[in-house]
Design a protein around this motif. Structure first.
Motif, PDB file in Angstrom:
ATOM      1  N   UNK A   1     -10.200 -15.428  14.720  1.00  0.00           N
ATOM      2  CA  UNK A   1     -10.250 -14.400  13.691  1.00  0.00           C
ATOM      3  C   UNK A   1      -9.379 -14.835  12.506  1.00  0.00           C
ATOM      4  N   UNK A   2      -9.908 -14.724  11.326  1.00  0.00           N
ATOM      5  CA  UNK A   2      -9.187 -15.095  10.119  1.00  0.00           C
ATOM      6  C   UNK A   2      -8.180 -14.010   9.752  1.00  0.00           C
ATOM      7  N   UNK A   3      -6.976 -14.420   9.399  1.00  0.00           N
ATOM      8  CA  UNK A   3      -5.942 -13.481   8.991  1.00  0.00           C
ATOM      9  C   UNK A   3      -6.221 -13.028   7.557  1.00  0.00           C
ATOM     10  N   UNK A   4      -6.264 -11.721   7.330  1.00  0.00           N
ATOM     11  CA  UNK A   4      -6.495 -11.243   5.966  1.00  0.00           C
ATOM     12  C   UNK A   4      -5.395 -11.738   5.010  1.00  0.00           C
ATOM     13  N   UNK A   5      -5.762 -12.184   3.820  1.00  0.00           N
ATOM     14  CA  UNK A   5      -4.763 -12.674   2.867  1.00  0.00           C
ATOM     15  C   UNK A   5      -3.650 -11.666   2.583  1.00  0.00           C
ATOM     16  N   UNK A   7      -2.412  -9.471   4.581  1.00  0.00           N
ATOM     17  CA  UNK A   7      -1.481  -9.465   5.713  1.00  0.00           C
ATOM     18  C   UNK A   7      -0.515 -10.634   5.573  1.00  0.00           C
ATOM     19  N   UNK A   8      -1.027 -11.785   5.190  1.00  0.00           N
ATOM     20  CA  UNK A   8      -0.148 -12.938   4.988  1.00  0.00           C
ATOM     21  C   UNK A   8       0.878 -12.650   3.892  1.00  0.00           C
ATOM     22  N   UNK A   9       0.456 -11.975   2.846  1.00  0.00           N
ATOM     23  CA  UNK A   9       1.368 -11.657   1.747  1.00  0.00           C
ATOM     24  C   UNK A   9       2.453 -10.688   2.215  1.00  0.00           C
ATOM     25  N   UNK A  10       2.069  -9.686   2.990  1.00  0.00           N
ATOM     26  CA  UNK A  10       3.066  -8.734   3.479  1.00  0.00           C
ATOM     27  C   UNK A  10       3.988  -9.381   4.515  1.00  0.00           C
ATOM     28  N   UNK A  11       3.466 -10.310   5.305  1.00  0.00           N
ATOM     29  CA  UNK A  11       4.333 -11.052   6.227  1.00  0.00           C
ATOM     30  C   UNK A  11       5.379 -11.844   5.438  1.00  0.00           C
ATOM     31  N   UNK A  93       3.472  -3.535   9.426  1.00  0.00           N
ATOM     32  CA  UNK A  93       2.621  -4.456   8.661  1.00  0.00           C
ATOM     33  C   UNK A  93       1.528  -5.023   9.567  1.00  0.00           C
ATOM     34  N   UNK A  94       1.893  -5.413  10.776  1.00  0.00           N
ATOM     35  CA  UNK A  94       0.897  -5.960  11.709  1.00  0.00           C
ATOM     36  C   UNK A  94      -0.124  -4.896  12.102  1.00  0.00           C
ATOM     37  N   UNK A  95       0.339  -3.687  12.378  1.00  0.00           N
ATOM     38  CA  UNK A  95      -0.566  -2.599  12.777  1.00  0.00           C
ATOM     39  C   UNK A  95      -1.518  -2.213  11.649  1.00  0.00           C
ATOM     40  N   UNK A  96      -1.041  -2.337  10.417  1.00  0.00           N
ATOM     41  CA  UNK A  96      -1.861  -1.968   9.265  1.00  0.00           C
ATOM     42  C   UNK A  96      -3.171  -2.751   9.242  1.00  0.00           C
ATOM     43  N   UNK A  97      -3.106  -4.000   9.700  1.00  0.00           N
ATOM     44  CA  UNK A  97      -4.292  -4.855   9.654  1.00  0.00           C
ATOM     45  C   UNK A  97      -4.881  -5.138  11.032  1.00  0.00           C
ATOM     46  N   UNK A  98      -4.363  -4.501  12.072  1.00  0.00           N
ATOM     47  CA  UNK A  98      -4.856  -4.724  13.443  1.00  0.00           C
ATOM     48  C   UNK A  98      -6.052  -3.817  13.724  1.00  0.00           C
ATOM     49  N   UNK A 100      -9.275  -2.101  13.571  1.00  0.00           N
ATOM     50  CA  UNK A 100     -10.336  -1.911  12.577  1.00  0.00           C
ATOM     51  C   UNK A 100      -9.961  -2.595  11.269  1.00  0.00           C
ATOM     52  N   UNK A 101     -10.959  -2.952  10.530  1.00  0.00           N
ATOM     53  CA  UNK A 101     -10.719  -3.644   9.268  1.00  0.00           C
ATOM     54  C   UNK A 101     -10.034  -2.717   8.274  1.00  0.00           C
ATOM     55  N   UNK A 102      -9.027  -3.245   7.590  1.00  0.00           N
ATOM     56  CA  UNK A 102      -8.310  -2.499   6.560  1.00  0.00           C
ATOM     57  C   UNK A 102      -9.277  -2.176   5.430  1.00  0.00           C
ATOM     58  N   UNK A 103      -9.321  -0.915   5.026  1.00  0.00           N
ATOM     59  CA  UNK A 103     -10.205  -0.494   3.942  1.00  0.00           C
ATOM     60  C   UNK A 103      -9.390  -0.377   2.656  1.00  0.00           C
ATOM     61  N   UNK A 104      -9.469  -1.364   1.760  1.00  0.00           N
ATOM     62  CA  UNK A 104      -8.670  -1.329   0.542  1.00  0.00           C
ATOM     63  C   UNK A 104      -9.069  -0.208  -0.415  1.00  0.00           C
ATOM     64  N   UNK A 105     -10.262   0.346  -0.238  1.00  0.00           N
ATOM     65  CA  UNK A 105     -10.738   1.395  -1.146  1.00  0.00           C
ATOM     66  C   UNK A 105     -10.499   2.810  -0.605  1.00  0.00           C
ATOM     67  N   UNK A 106      -9.901   2.905   0.569  1.00  0.00           N
ATOM     68  CA  UNK A 106      -9.571   4.217   1.138  1.00  0.00           C
ATOM     69  C   UNK A 106      -8.605   4.940   0.198  1.00  0.00           C
ATOM     70  N   UNK A 107      -8.838   6.213  -0.020  1.00  0.00           N
ATOM     71  CA  UNK A 107      -7.965   7.017  -0.879  1.00  0.00           C
ATOM     72  C   UNK A 107      -6.995   7.796   0.007  1.00  0.00           C
ATOM     73  N   UNK A 108      -5.723   7.700  -0.341  1.00  0.00           N
ATOM     74  CA  UNK A 108      -4.659   8.319   0.445  1.00  0.00           C
ATOM     75  C   UNK A 108      -3.997   9.402  -0.393  1.00  0.00           C
ATOM     76  N   UNK A 109      -3.814  10.558   0.227  1.00  0.00           N
ATOM     77  CA  UNK A 109      -3.100  11.656  -0.448  1.00  0.00           C
ATOM     78  C   UNK A 109      -1.611  11.456  -0.203  1.00  0.00           C
TER      79      UNK A 109
END
Length: 172
Positions: A1-5, A7-11, A93-98, A100-109
């Protein structure tokens, strides 16, 4: 599995904060209170701010262990107390990308820090980008303080992180 870029930046962000904390452990109590104009504040206070903000960014996505780092009523928080929060940030940080795929377009209140401020709707990519930018910006402040006072500065850039992770190598 490829590490999302991202995630690498946050690491990298967490690694750089850890390395900076390690460097600052060699400083005296007086040196931890050094500052220069144009920076956030003292070295110690800026480290506390970086970690507290990282926790706040993560809480917009998930629950992380309490108590969170508080910047209110600072009564001399130690580097050990600040460093104690880093494992929670690293895990978040690890859980954020573990999974299901991280949805960058998700809107957070976002209810905001001050209850009197109106809530914000923030797209997820903005929060994770701000997470990385914020830490980098304030670590640079600490580097400026160290350099202005003739103290050694650690190498925290992405090249150093790449070398540390065997992702940048000299060809012989």
């Amino acid at each position: 599995m490829t590490t999302p870029p991202m995630l690498r930046q946050l690491r990298h962000d967490v690694w750089a904060t850890e390395k900076l904390l390690e460097r600052c452990r060699a400083l005296s109590r007086e040196q931890l209170e050094l500052t220069v104009p144009g920076t956030y504040g003292s070295i110690r206070r800026t480290l506390m701010h970086i970690v507290a903000a990282s926790e706040r960014y993560l809480t917009r996505f998930m629950a992380i262990p309490e108590p969170l780092m508080s910047e209110d009523g600072d009564s001399g928080t130690t580097l050990d107390e600040i460093a104690a929060h880093l494992p929670h940030i690293k895990d978040g940080v690890e859980k954020l990308f573990a999974g299901q795929e991280f949805d960058p377009d998700r809107v957070i209140r976002d209810p905001r820090r001050r209850p009197t401020d109106p809530p914000l709707l923030i797209t997820a990519w903005v929060l994770v980008t701000q997470f990385a930018h914020h830490g980098s910006d304030h670590r640079a402040h600490i580097g400026t303080i160290l350099g202005a006072h003739g103290l050694a500065t650690p190498d925290l850039d992405v090249w150093a992180y790449g070398h540390a992770n065997d992702a940048v190598k000299e060809v012989t």
